[in-house]
Design a protein around this motif. Structure first.
Motif: not given
Length: 85
Positions: A8-12, A15-16, A22-23
């Motif tokens: 979950x931490x790796x996926x977050x 995503x970050x 993108x920003x």
């Protein structure tokens, strides 16, 4: 003892990173064309300031200024994303 990162931490983290990318891309796309072109030639394509100036038909000083202003705008994205305004 350090624990291994969870899936979950790796996926977050992924995503970050994508949100940040993108920003940055949105901010780069929103720059004036002169700044965007100078930034891409120097920072992304690796041209020297002199070569970029020749391609853009302007002075080295103008390329430095345009690149610097683009860099400042892109740094603002990092500050916003990290919450450090």
């Amino acid at each position: 003892m350090r624990s291994e990162p969870t899936a979950t931490a790796a996926a977050d983290d992924v995503l970050d990173a994508r949100r940040l990318e993108r920003g940055v891309q949105r901010r780069l796309d929103a720059l004036p064309e002169t700044q965007r072109a100078a930034y891409r030639l120097v920072k992304q394509e690796g041209l020297s300031l002199k070569s970029a100036a020749e391609v853009l038909g302007t002075s080295v000083t103008a390329v430095k200024l345009r690149t610097h202003r683009a860099y400042q705008a892109l740094r603002a994205v990092l500050r916003e994303e990290r919450g450090a305004v």
